[in-house]
Write an enzyme that holds these catalytic residues in place. Structure first.
Site, PDB file in Angstrom:
ATOM      1  N   GLU A 289       0.826  -1.213   0.000  1.00  0.00           N
ATOM      2  CA  GLU A 289       0.000   0.000   0.000  1.00  0.00           C
ATOM      3  C   GLU A 289       0.858   1.260   0.000  1.00  0.00           C
ATOM      4  OE1 GLU A 289      -2.942   0.158   3.168  1.00  0.00           O
ATOM      5  OE2 GLU A 289      -4.354  -1.060   2.022  1.00  0.00           O
ATOM      6  N   LYS A 424     -13.994  -0.693  -4.141  1.00  0.00           N
ATOM      7  CA  LYS A 424     -15.105  -0.337  -3.244  1.00  0.00           C
ATOM      8  C   LYS A 424     -16.201   0.376  -4.045  1.00  0.00           C
ATOM      9  CE  LYS A 424     -12.176   0.422   0.821  1.00  0.00           C
ATOM     10  NZ  LYS A 424     -11.661   1.418   1.756  1.00  0.00           N
TER      11      LYS A 424
HETATM   12  O1  LIG Z   1      -9.264   0.341   9.682  1.00  0.00           O
HETATM   13  P1  LIG Z   1     -10.107   0.589   8.487  1.00  0.00           P
HETATM   14  O2  LIG Z   1     -10.382   2.034   8.276  1.00  0.00           O
HETATM   15  O3  LIG Z   1     -11.370  -0.217   8.542  1.00  0.00           O
HETATM   16  O4  LIG Z   1      -9.308   0.142   7.203  1.00  0.00           O
HETATM   17  C1  LIG Z   1      -8.832  -1.143   7.044  1.00  0.00           C
HETATM   18  C2  LIG Z   1      -7.852  -1.200   5.933  1.00  0.00           C
HETATM   19  O5  LIG Z   1      -8.452  -0.727   4.742  1.00  0.00           O
HETATM   20  C3  LIG Z   1      -7.580   0.169   4.063  1.00  0.00           C
HETATM   21  O6  LIG Z   1      -7.963   1.475   4.356  1.00  0.00           O
HETATM   22  C4  LIG Z   1      -7.684  -0.019   2.603  1.00  0.00           C
HETATM   23  O7  LIG Z   1      -9.005   0.157   2.220  1.00  0.00           O
HETATM   24  C5  LIG Z   1      -6.232  -0.134   4.684  1.00  0.00           C
HETATM   25  O8  LIG Z   1      -5.318   0.890   4.493  1.00  0.00           O
HETATM   26  C6  LIG Z   1      -6.636  -0.343   6.106  1.00  0.00           C
HETATM   27  O9  LIG Z   1      -5.639  -0.932   6.884  1.00  0.00           O
END
Ligand SMILES: O=P(O)(O)OC[C@H]1O[C@](O)(CO)[C@@H](O)[C@@H]1O
EC number: 5.3.1.9
Length: 447
Positions: A289, A424
């Protein structure tokens, strides 16, 4: 305590010592950019001094909350995805008994995971197994809006409330999220759950040393103080005043960038201990990422050896020469198993009789390194004196700091992840989520 160490000798056939040393100024500038907070993504630098700024009160609050869950629950379900679960699973799998779920005399609740996928069978089986269990939930989401954990939590929350009543359920649910934003914060406030805050300036993949990782790790009975102490020591060892050649994170960042420039676009993180599998998963998110953007970035892959030598070994030895390998090596395993002698020796293994299993593993590791280097796969080695919370704390911070430096050396913003939104958006459009009407129309026209 000893320290984790880095050995780059086996990359020197591909990139020269001079090439690496020539990166000193660039690496130091990147470290200065991190420390001055004047680079890309500088609103997400909270991880930089996180270990040394965790207070005793914070740790005590986490431990006390963990103890409540430990007393009440046979099973605690950690709900989260990406950075909201990988660090926990990496530590718990590395430090708990591999057959923890079969232990009869339990000192710790069993930690299970949910919200890291949308598998219906997974959720069915989880809810079935929880039916006769006293369980609790730690719901972790930095944004508080991620679909996978939100969905799992909705199902588990209802199950828990149905089983023990709404009031008791409240005492067994902890939410870890943003201090004010997101649906999880709203829900936690409304329900009156115990909450912990994920600081605004710490991104998900850098959050293992916040309550995100610390609470479930403490529930599993692992010393979070040792974990943090290891990270604190590595924070010092990779500080701005540390000379380039002594700064493990800077050297690792410089080496992998030089290898990348020389055409090595895939890094394989390898371990020789199956308990470290999820360290590889955590590392993949951290580097994937952080660096995979603007059409560049090393592809982070991981293998468990020797297991995967019997599946991926052929590719690594003789496939496209675009890979390099970073091995996490363990000096001393925790336990001793000696190979017994056998009178009949039908399996021909008596030449190993009396040796420790680790001696065989170490020779497999050395043999693999030499074979891969001979096959054109440069090799970086990171050695942990042992697998314990302190050295894993060191390892986490070492990789995080190196990732920040490496991302800046590559010229990207290592602290965002805009590409994750694409799937998403499509999923919401396909599910007719309110607010996605236009996208729904557009995507359906493509089907
Ligand atoms: O803790 P959250 O906001 O649910 O996100 C979970 C994971 O999803 C992401 O935002 C990617 O969509 C990652 O960077 C993150 O670790």
């Amino acid at each position: 305590m000893k320290n984790i160490s880095l050995n780059i000798d086996k990359v020197l056939g591909t990139v020269s010592k001079k090439q690496i040393l020539d990166q000193e100024t660039k690496a130091n500038n990147c470290i200065a950019t991190l420390h001055n907070g004047d680079g890309k993504g500088n609103d997400f630098l909270g991880w930089l001094h996180l270990p040394s700024s965790i207070t005793d009160e914070e740790l005590t609050d986490i431990e006390n909350t963990a103890n409540i869950l430990r007393e009440k629950c046979e099973v605690v379900v950690a709900v989260g995805i990406g950075g909201s679960y990988l660090g926990t699973k990496a530590v718990v799998d590395a430090l708990n008994n591999s057959f923890d779920f079969l232990l009869k005399e339990r000192k710790n609740p069993i930690l299970l995971y949910a919200g890291q996928n949308i598998g219906e069978d997974y959720l069915y089986e989880l809810t079935e197994i929880l039916k006769d269990k006293q369980f609790g939930i730690i719901n972790i989401s930095k944004s508080g809006t991620t679909t996978e954990p939100a969905l799992a939590f909705r199902i588990l929350k209802k199950q828990l409330e149905d089983a023990v009543g709404k009031e008791e359920a409240k005492t067994r649910i902890v939410a870890i999220t943003d201090k004010s934003k997101g649906a999880l914060r709203t829900l936690a406030t409304k329900e009156g759950y115990k909450t912990f805050i994920i600081p605004d300036n710490v991104g998900g993949r850098f959050s293992v040393l916040t309550p995100v990782g610390l609470l479930p790790i403490a529930v599993a009975g692992i010393s979070i103080r040792e974990l943090v102490a290891g990270a604190v020591s590595m924070e010092k060892k990779t500080g701005i005043e540390v000379p380039f050649e002594e700064n493990l994170s800077a050297v690792y960042a410089a080496v992998r960038n030089e290898l990348y420039k020389s055409g090595k676009s895939i890094e394989i993180l390898a371990n020789f201990h199956p308990k470290l599998h999820y360290i590889g998963e955590w590392w993949k998110q951290l580097y994937g990422e952080s660096e995979g953007k603007d059409n560049k970035g090393i592809f982070p892959a991981a293998v468990d050896l020797t297991t995967d030598l019997h599946s991926m070994g052929q590719w690594i030895q003789e496939g496209e020469r675009t890979i390099f390998e970073t091995v996490i090596s363990i000096e001393s395993p925790d336990h001793r198993v000696e190979i017994p002698a056998d009178d009949a020796d039908l399996d021909g293994l008596n030449f190993l009789a009396g040796k420790r299993v680790d001696e065989v593993n170490k020779m497999a590791e050395l043999g693999t390194q030499l074979a891969h280097v001979d096959g054109g796969v440069p090799n970086i080695k990171i050695t942990l004196p042992a697998v314990n919370a302190y050295y894993i704390g060191q390892l986490f911070y070492f990789f995080e700091k190196a990732c920040g430096i490496s991302g800046y050396m590559l010229g990207v913003n290592p602290f965002d992840q805009p590409g994750v939104e694409a799937y998403k958006k499509n999923m919401f459009a396909l599910l007719n989520k309110p607010g996605y009407e236009k996208e729904s129309e557009a995507i359906k026209a493509k089907l």
